[in-house]
Design a protein around this motif. Structure first.
Motif, PDB file in Angstrom:
ATOM      1  N   ALA A   9       0.805  -1.365  -0.106  1.00 46.13           N
ATOM      2  CA  ALA A   9       0.012   0.036   0.060  1.00 46.13           C
ATOM      3  C   ALA A   9       1.035   1.263   0.135  1.00 46.13           C
ATOM      4  O   ALA A   9       1.082   1.699   1.121  1.00 46.13           O
ATOM      5  CB  ALA A   9      -0.884   0.154   1.178  1.00 46.13           C
ATOM      6  N   SER A 248     -10.692   3.723  -4.212  1.00 48.66           N
ATOM      7  CA  SER A 248     -10.021   2.665  -3.378  1.00 48.66           C
ATOM      8  C   SER A 248     -10.709   1.446  -3.029  1.00 48.66           C
ATOM      9  O   SER A 248     -10.143   0.398  -2.929  1.00 48.66           O
ATOM     10  CB  SER A 248      -9.368   3.215  -2.021  1.00 48.66           C
ATOM     11  N   GLY A 261      -5.600   4.056  -1.451  1.00 46.69           N
ATOM     12  CA  GLY A 261      -4.909   2.750  -1.566  1.00 46.69           C
ATOM     13  C   GLY A 261      -3.781   2.980  -2.624  1.00 46.69           C
ATOM     14  O   GLY A 261      -3.199   1.906  -2.839  1.00 46.69           O
TER      15      GLY A 261
END
Length: 558
Positions: A9, A248, A261
């Motif tokens: 991430a 995300s 993300g």
């Protein structure tokens, strides 16, 4: 190209495992063996430690101990010396704290200054993996993996919950781990889209969309059936990153990372190497879908508006959908009630699937803590490790940190269900009660509780029936993407790529916003955009990452 595995991430995630030099420790312990847990703690550093500490054993220091802690002071629950949690630490665990209180807004900066200047405390709270990178080579932090034998609860959960691969991904280039993460038995699932049920029903829609394409179709029907609204969806959390939440949530089901993300690096499991996320076909598909929402007139093109603007549109009935999570649902209901519209029905929809399936992002580690290396010189070092293991990783410690003390803050029903006392509120539970579990007692406090309780049972226990049911439905219906292997960049590689990371991320996000709003044409300008990313160093970044990945594989094979 088919990409099926989730990247770390953000490139900051790569730094989790990427430091060149081992930390130096002057602690008076035996020489470490090659494997984790190879360091023995002698009697001189076992003051207050229990001889029989282990899984299922309540920690209580055999004599009073005082640990230093870098305390992140949250504005929503400012620290109080007379909190119940501190009283019970002292009375039941024989533990007190010498706190260095730091306001949340300044915490990361001041934490870094204290560690860098050699003033690290025993416990460094509320720390995300990757932030330790700059300090490891200087020896300021404890290589906790040398002491895993003293963390039985931690290791039990790693094994029982199948988190071995995630843990290995936290290793530095020296093979050691410095960050103790919060652990989750089940993936964290909170975010989706909140809808006005009445406006959906007016459009004849009674079921959640199975896919994002169906969601677009539903938005078009809602707009047609409710001509008084401006847009079927007007999104929030956009002022810092356009459509950060929505993208995300969508991305795992498109086989990529986007929005909050987003990571420049995505692991292609078939090719067994990393690729540049922002120019993949999968990322293009996510951007194209969002652009289609705007082009169809169902998504508000104001994708950089403030939260207040977006929420007000939803509350006033100018929009019928907005990004939300399990906490925001209560926020929206409160604002509707304040506006005299408390009878408006709203709810979270199940997260739609996509071309890559019905997935959740990989990773079940959360913010955790660090231990200053000088803690190993303290006479209470072994007791410190036992306390940390009990509080943050034992079933008993986790329940205590989250719920407090039975009979004082909660009761237990005959079936084992926990019930918060009527005069104490937490999130949506007992809303309006005169006391707050965190602000008035110190429990459910991010300094002493990691991963919202860690176990599936504890996480669900603090939810209303509605939210718990929604969460379980998501967990049962979706597949968690596997964890990608971690490339171990050395110190020089990190320096070389840090600037690339920043400028590439900024450029991808800027272009993404332009494509979504139609300022740039995906059909006509995508190839130009790809060339722009190349000129900013996309290939250089990926080559460096893959070189480190291959080097680590070769080292492991030796």
């Amino acid at each position: 190209m088919t990409i099926t595995r989730k990247a770390l991430a953000g490139f900051a995630g790569l730094a989790i495992c990427a430091v060149a030099l081992a930390a130096c420790s002057n602690s008076p312990t035996d020489t470490p063996a090659a494997d984790d847990g190879g360091v023995s703690i002698d009697e001189a550093h076992s003051v207050g430690a229990m001889e029989d500490f282990g899984v299922g054993v309540t920690f209580r220091a055999t004599e009073p101990v005082d640990f230093s802690i870098m305390y992140r002071d949250h504005p929503n629950y400012p620290v109080k010396d007379d909190w119940s949690i501190f009283q019970h630490f002292a009375d039941d665990q024989n533990v007190t704290f010498s706190r260095t209180d730091i306001p949340m807004a300044d915490f990361d900066q001041k934490k870094a200054l204290l560690i860098g200047s050699g003033e690290a405390t025993d416990i460094i709270s509320s720390t995300y993996a990757g932030s330790e990178t700059q300090f490891v080579s200087g020896g300021a932090l404890l290589p906790v993996s040398d002491y895993f034998d003293y963390l039985p609860n931690f290791m039990q959960k790693i094994e029982e919950w199948g988190l071995e691969d995630d843990l290995d991904n936290r290793r530095q280039a020296d093979g050691k781990i410095y960050h103790l993460p919060g652990l989750r038995e089940a993936p964290d699932v909170q975010y989706s889209v909140v809808i006005r049920e009445d406006l959906w029903e007016k459009a004849g829609i009674t079921e959640d969309p199975a896919t994002w394409d169906e969601y677009l179709e539903q938005l078009e029907k809602v707009k047609q059936a409710n001509p008084e609204i401006d847009y079927a969806m007007s999104d929030r959390w956009t002022d810092s990153q356009p459509l950060g939440s929505l993208l995300s949530v969508m991305a795992p089901n498109y086989g990529t990372a986007a929005g909050w993300g987003y990571s420049n690096t995505w692991y292609d499991s078939k090719a067994e190497k990393y690729v540049f996320t922002g120019t993949t076909d999968e990322y293009k598909d996510v951007v194209t879908y969002a652009a289609d929402l705007v082009a169809a007139g169902v998504l508000d093109p104001e994708i950089t508006q403030s939260d207040d603007q977006a929420v007000q549109k939803f509350v006033s009935g100018r929009s019928a959908a907005i990004s939300g999570n399990t906490q925001a649902l209560a926020e929206y209901r409160a604002k509707l009630a304040d506006a005299g519209r408390g009878d408006v029905p709203i709810r979270l929809i199940s997260v739609p699937g996509g071309p890559a399936g019905s997935n959740m992002a990989s990773g079940r580690f959360t913010s955790g803590l660090l231990i200053g290396s000088e803690a190993a010189d303290k006479p209470y070092f072994k007791a410190l490790l036992q306390f940390i293991d009990w509080l943050y990783y034992s079933d008993e410690g986790l329940e205590f940190a989250q719920w407090g003390v039975e009979g004082e803050t909660f009761t237990r029903e005959a079936d084992g269900t926990r019930k918060l006392n009527d005069d104490i509120a937490w999130s949506s539970i007992n809303a309006g009660a005169p006391k707050l579990l965190n602000a008035d007692f110190g429990y459910s406090n991010g300094v002493f509780l990691l991963a919202n309780g860690s176990s599936r049972d504890l996480v669900l226990s603090m939810m209303t029936d509605e939210i718990a049911q929604w969460t379980e439905e998501q967990l049962d219906a979706k597949e968690q993407l596997p964890t990608a292997p971690a490339p171990l960049l050395d110190e020089i590689e990190l320096e070389q790529t840090s600037l690339l990371q920043t400028q590439l991320t900024d450029a991808v996000q800027s272009a993404t916003a332009s494509f979504i709003t139609g300022q740039r044409s995906i059909e006509d300008d995508w190839d130009t955009y790809v060339s722009e990313m190349e000129s900013l160093g996309a290939s250089q970044l990926i080559d460096t990452v893959n070189t480190a990945l291959e080097r680590g594989r070769n080292t492991s094979a030796e």
